[in-house]
Design an enzyme around this catalytic site. Structure first.
Site, PDB file in Angstrom:
ATOM      1  N   SER A 127       0.835  -1.207   0.000  1.00 55.88           N
ATOM      2  CA  SER A 127       0.000   0.000   0.000  1.00 55.88           C
ATOM      3  C   SER A 127       0.868   1.256   0.000  1.00 55.88           C
ATOM      4  O   SER A 127       1.987   1.258   0.507  1.00 55.88           O
ATOM      5  CB  SER A 127      -0.900   0.035   1.238  1.00 55.88           C
ATOM      6  OG  SER A 127      -1.797  -1.043   1.247  1.00 55.88           O
TER       7      SER A 127
HETATM    8  N1  SAH Z   1      -1.215  -4.630   4.164  1.00 51.25           N
HETATM    9  C1  SAH Z   1      -0.482  -4.908   2.945  1.00 51.25           C
HETATM   10  C2  SAH Z   1      -1.300  -4.569   1.709  1.00 51.25           C
HETATM   11  C3  SAH Z   1      -1.292  -5.715   0.764  1.00 51.25           C
HETATM   12  S1  SAH Z   1      -2.402  -5.635  -0.605  1.00 51.25           S
HETATM   13  C4  SAH Z   1       0.874  -4.211   2.964  1.00 51.25           C
HETATM   14  O1  SAH Z   1       1.177  -3.465   3.892  1.00 51.25           O
HETATM   15  O2  SAH Z   1       1.663  -4.454   2.054  1.00 51.25           O
HETATM   16  C5  SAH Z   1      -3.751  -6.631  -0.013  1.00 51.25           C
HETATM   17  C6  SAH Z   1      -3.449  -8.060   0.390  1.00 51.25           C
HETATM   18  O3  SAH Z   1      -4.680  -8.653   0.822  1.00 51.25           O
HETATM   19  C7  SAH Z   1      -2.914  -8.961  -0.716  1.00 51.25           C
HETATM   20  O4  SAH Z   1      -1.727  -9.563  -0.303  1.00 51.25           O
HETATM   21  C8  SAH Z   1      -4.033 -10.014  -0.901  1.00 51.25           C
HETATM   22  O5  SAH Z   1      -3.551 -11.300  -1.248  1.00 51.25           O
HETATM   23  C9  SAH Z   1      -4.679 -10.014   0.467  1.00 51.25           C
HETATM   24  N2  SAH Z   1      -6.066 -10.511   0.519  1.00 51.25           N
HETATM   25  C10 SAH Z   1      -7.071 -10.304  -0.350  1.00 51.25           C
HETATM   26  N3  SAH Z   1      -8.199 -10.908   0.059  1.00 51.25           N
HETATM   27  C11 SAH Z   1      -7.898 -11.515   1.256  1.00 51.25           C
HETATM   28  C12 SAH Z   1      -8.631 -12.320   2.186  1.00 51.25           C
HETATM   29  N4  SAH Z   1      -9.924 -12.667   1.988  1.00 51.25           N
HETATM   30  N5  SAH Z   1      -7.984 -12.769   3.290  1.00 51.25           N
HETATM   31  C13 SAH Z   1      -6.685 -12.467   3.524  1.00 51.25           C
HETATM   32  N6  SAH Z   1      -5.937 -11.726   2.668  1.00 51.25           N
HETATM   33  C14 SAH Z   1      -6.530 -11.256   1.550  1.00 51.25           C
END
Ligand code: SAH
Length: 220
Positions: free
Chosen positions: A67
Site C-alpha cells: 500500500s
Molecule cells: N497490508 C499490505 C497490503 C497488501 S495488498 C501491505 O502493507 O503491504 C492486499 C493483500 O490482501 C494482498 O496480499 C491479498 O492477497 C490479500 N487478501 C485479499 N483478500 C484476502 C482475504 N480474503 N484474506 C486475507 N488476505 C486477503
C-alpha cells in the site's frame, strides 16, 4: 542471502516521506514516528531502494501491492492505536502495514490468503524484533475466532461488504477501518465502524481510495 542496510541516505529519504505525509494531513505523531523508524525498503525487492520512499503503491509480485505510505498512515491514524491494542489485519501482503502497527506497540494478528506471500513471512527480517506480530494463512472473511475478540480490525483490500464475522470478533467499542466498494466497484470509501454494546455499529465515512480486491477463500 539478502543484505539489509539502512544508510543515512535511506534515513534522509524517510524523513522526507514523513514530511510529505504531514503535508498531506497526517497528524498522529505516533504514526509518523513509527513510519520514520521503519526501513520501508526492507519490504521491497532490493532493486527498489529509492521507490520505497516515494509516496506510491508498488507491485510486490503475485498481482499484489504494498500500500501507498499515505494509505498506511491514513488507516493507522483512523484506528487510534494504543499500546497493547489487539489488532486483526486482513491482507498481510508485504508486512509493512502490520509492522507499523507492531512498532506502535499493538499486538498484531495478520491474515494472508495467498500461500506464497504467507510463506515469505517465515523469512521476515524483523521476526525476532516483533514478537507481538503473528502471521496466519487463511481467508480474512473468516477472521480468527479463536484469537478474538479484538480491539481493532483493519482491512487492507477492497471489501465488497462489511464481513459479519469480523464485526462479531470485535470487542464492544472496538473500531474497524475498512475500504468498502462503491456500487460500480471503481473505488473504495474508507469507513470507520465503532461497535456498540448491543452489537450494532456507528459508521463514519472518509476519503476514497483504490485497493486490490478482497477475495474469498485461500489460494495455493
Ligand atoms: N497490508 C499490505 C497490503 C497488501 S495488498 C501491505 O502493507 O503491504 C492486499 C493483500 O490482501 C494482498 O496480499 C491479498 O492477497 C490479500 N487478501 C485479499 N483478500 C484476502 C482475504 N480474503 N484474506 C486475507 N488476505 C486477503
Amino acid at each position: 542471502m539478502r543484505k539489509y542496510e539502512d544508510t543515512y541516505r535511506h534515513k534522509g529519504l524517510r524523513k522526507k516521506l514523513v514530511d510529505v505525509l504531514r503535508a498531506k494531513g497526517i497528524t498522529d505523531e505516533n504514526v509518523l514516528t513509527a513510519i520514520n523508524a521503519l526501513p520501508r525498503h526492507y519490504f521491497l525487492d532490493s532493486a527498489f531502494d529509492e521507490i520505497a520512499y516515494e509516496d506510491r503503491a508498488f507491485p510486490i509480485g503475485d498481482g499484489q501491492t504494498i500500500s501507498q505510505p499515505y494509505t498506511v498512515a491514513y488507516q493507522t491514524q483512523l484506528l487510534q492505536i494504543k499500546p497493547f491494542d489487539k489488532v486483526l489485519e486482513i491482507g498481510t501482503g508485504s508486512i509493512y502495514q502490520a509492522t507499523v502497527l507492531a512498532e506502535m506497540g499493538a499486538q498484531v494478528f495478520t491474515i494472508e490468503r495467498q500461500k506464497n506471500l504467507y510463506d515469505k513471512t517465515k523469512q521476515f527480517v524483523f521476526k525476532s524484533k516483533y514478537p507481538n506480530l503473528k502471521f496466519f494463512y487463511g481467508d480474512g472473511f473468516e477472521g480468527l475466532p479463536t484469537y478474538g475478540p479484538f480491539d481493532k480490525v483493519i482491512i487492507t483490500a477492497a471489501a465488497p461488504f462489511i464481513p459479519p464475522k469480523l464485526m462479531e470478533q470485535m470487542k464492544p467499542s472496538g473500531k474497524m477501518v475498512i475500504p468498502v466498494d462503491d456500487e460500480a466497484g471503481n473505488y473504495q470509501r474508507m469507513l470507520r465502524l465503532t461497535k456498540n454494546a448491543d452489537g450494532s455499529y456507528t459508521e463514519e465515512a472518509f476519503e476514497n481510495f483504490s485497493f486490490v480486491p478482497m477475495l474469498t477463500g485461500k489460494n495455493g
